[in-house]
Write a protein that holds these residues in place. Sequence first.
Motif, PDB file in Angstrom:
ATOM      1  N   ALA A  77       0.666   3.738 -10.907  1.00 22.03           N
ATOM      2  CA  ALA A  77      -0.329   4.354 -11.783  1.00 22.03           C
ATOM      3  C   ALA A  77       0.293   4.715 -13.127  1.00 22.03           C
ATOM      4  N   ARG A  80       0.034   2.350 -15.983  1.00 24.42           N
ATOM      5  CA  ARG A  80      -1.186   2.257 -16.790  1.00 24.42           C
ATOM      6  C   ARG A  80      -0.976   2.913 -18.151  1.00 24.42           C
ATOM      7  N   LEU A 103      -7.796  -7.463 -18.329  1.00 23.49           N
ATOM      8  CA  LEU A 103      -7.327  -7.145 -16.969  1.00 23.49           C
ATOM      9  C   LEU A 103      -6.914  -5.686 -16.745  1.00 23.49           C
ATOM     10  N   PRO A 104      -6.047  -5.124 -17.620  1.00 28.42           N
ATOM     11  CA  PRO A 104      -5.631  -3.728 -17.365  1.00 28.42           C
ATOM     12  C   PRO A 104      -6.823  -2.757 -17.381  1.00 28.42           C
ATOM     13  N   VAL A 106      -9.999  -3.519 -16.572  1.00 28.68           N
ATOM     14  CA  VAL A 106     -10.781  -3.722 -15.345  1.00 28.68           C
ATOM     15  C   VAL A 106     -10.141  -2.935 -14.206  1.00 28.68           C
ATOM     16  N   MET A 107      -8.792  -3.052 -14.098  1.00 27.88           N
ATOM     17  CA  MET A 107      -8.090  -2.376 -13.019  1.00 27.88           C
ATOM     18  C   MET A 107      -8.185  -0.853 -13.157  1.00 27.88           C
ATOM     19  N   ALA A 108      -8.310  -0.404 -14.400  1.00 28.54           N
ATOM     20  CA  ALA A 108      -8.420   1.044 -14.609  1.00 28.54           C
ATOM     21  C   ALA A 108      -9.865   1.519 -14.491  1.00 28.54           C
ATOM     22  N   GLY A 109     -10.793   0.577 -14.256  1.00 28.99           N
ATOM     23  CA  GLY A 109     -12.174   0.961 -13.972  1.00 28.99           C
ATOM     24  C   GLY A 109     -13.039   1.287 -15.184  1.00 28.99           C
ATOM     25  N   ILE A 115     -14.797  -2.076 -22.258  1.00 28.39           N
ATOM     26  CA  ILE A 115     -13.861  -3.196 -22.160  1.00 28.39           C
ATOM     27  C   ILE A 115     -14.062  -4.138 -23.348  1.00 28.39           C
TER      28      ILE A 115
END
Lengths: 228, 315
Positions: A77, A80, A103-104, A106-109, A115
């Motif tokens: 985490a 990030r 990508l980063p 998306v992974m962080a929601g 985005i």
Amino acid sequence: MIEFQRVGKRFGKSGGAALEDVSFHVPQGGIGFLTGHSGAGKSTLLRLAAGLDMPSAGRILIAGTALDSLREARRTALRRHMGIVFQEHHLLLDRNVFDNVALPLVMAGYSFTDIQRRVRAALDKVGLLKYETASPRELSGGEQQRVGIARAVINRPSLLLADEPTGNLDPEMSMEIMNLFRQFNQAGVTVLIATHDLALLRELGFPVLSLRGGRLVHNDFQNPRMEH
Amino acid sequence: MAALSLKQRFAYTPRGHALRHSLAYLSRARVATLLTLLVIGISLALPAIFSVLVTNLRSLDVGNEDANSLTLYLHMRVDDLGGVELASRIQQRDDIRMTRYVSRDEALETFSRHFSLADAVDTLGENPLPGAIIAVMATEDDDEARIAALSQELSALPEVEFVKYDLRWLKRLHALLELVSRAVWLIGGLLVMTALLVIGNTIRLEMLRRSDEIAVSHLVGASRRQIRRPFLYSGLIYGFAGGLLALCLVWLSVGLLRGPTAELAGLYGSGFELSGLNGAQSGLILAISTLVGLTGAWFAVRWQITRLCNPGESS
Ligand SMILES: Nc1ncnc2c1ncn2[C@@H]1O[C@H](COP(=O)(O)OP(=O)(O)O)[C@@H](O)[C@H]1O
Ligand SMILES: [Mg+2]
């Protein structure tokens, strides 16, 4: 920001030391070069700083937090908040430039609206907005490297680690990439760049950490005059 | 426009992102995906087809009464009145529970429903079939000696030409079916294991082929759960699609067997019709295959994720 305390790293049981007794401190907002011959331990040091690997001895503090005190999930985490430009983590060829940079987030929601806004801003910053729907295959080496940098900074990291980001680029392109790093640094990001390009080193005049055979043989960050 | 943006919104959520890239991978690796689906479909269809056949054969059960009865064929000279009288006389025995008289006309009618006997009757000028008495025995054991003695005793009657204990084979069939259905379970279990291994190995390969994606996701701070997700989705897709394929194969097989089965059943004077899977059974097959897909993927992911995330730490 990045503090190494007597860090050592061995691979395997019988293998020699890739890093030995390495101590330094890159302060918050600092920018510096990590240099040394091939095999000196630059990549190993950066991987340790990114929490991708654990040291065999000593401790590493990132923004005051000791990495060894964190569980794997927390260490992940923490990334990030880091921007990482490593050669082995190149762009994904199965998706376009936009999706690579996204990508980063998306992974962080993040939401799609956020985005889209941030990816476009980052691509604009590295001058590649017009390529957002292109495949990375269609880009030159320098352009790919810039997309990689856009991906690294998309999370607005406070720390940027780059491993030979100008490795196979011509001097002009290398200078352009370095200027990007300098801009991020001026915006407050702490930056550490591994390189063996001595011309670049001289030209930019950033503080230098030198490794030889896994040992730190030169450290400009010890000299108060060099600190930012 | 609104639909498009909703789709886009979903495509950039962690779940939508995982699903999108799994589907993209599976369609890129089209031939491999199809082959894997075929293997899974066939491994799941085979036990399903076997169990459909066993279930159908079980339904052939003519009931214990019929299976427990003797057929007494009478001499041609015995008329209907004599047949009915004899039937009621036999019914009075302690070892016979009940009897039913089948007249010569009734026999001809039943028979000609399946065979064209018109020619034979024309040639002979009369009904060639004898009358018969079906006698259900009082005891239901399989004591061959007792049944043989009873048959002998009954065939000694002057009106009786011979006695048959036909339906003995049904009892044997049922015993055999018991064995076969256990074998089906066993083979089914092994085939499901095969499907599990195939999916596991397929996902393992997919992880190797997508190792760049795993490494980059790990680098940018994706959690283990997020890294696992696309591969679990792939397993889920394999399982579900494999299950659908298996259902198609079962449906096709039952369709192909239905005609010949009806013909065969007709020969034995039965209106038996092969029945396929009902909704609940189809649902069960889909559920099992989806679960198999997910489990196979889960094992593969567990096996490999640490190595692919942290290549440095595994040495
Ligand atoms: N994963 C690894 N397993 C074993 N040895 C490694 C591994 N990574 C690096 N090394 C060794 O550590 C030393 C330093 O390597 P590296 O950090 O890649 O140097 P540099 O980046 O300065 O060229 C080398 O001797 C290399 O062989
Ligand atoms: Mg290196």
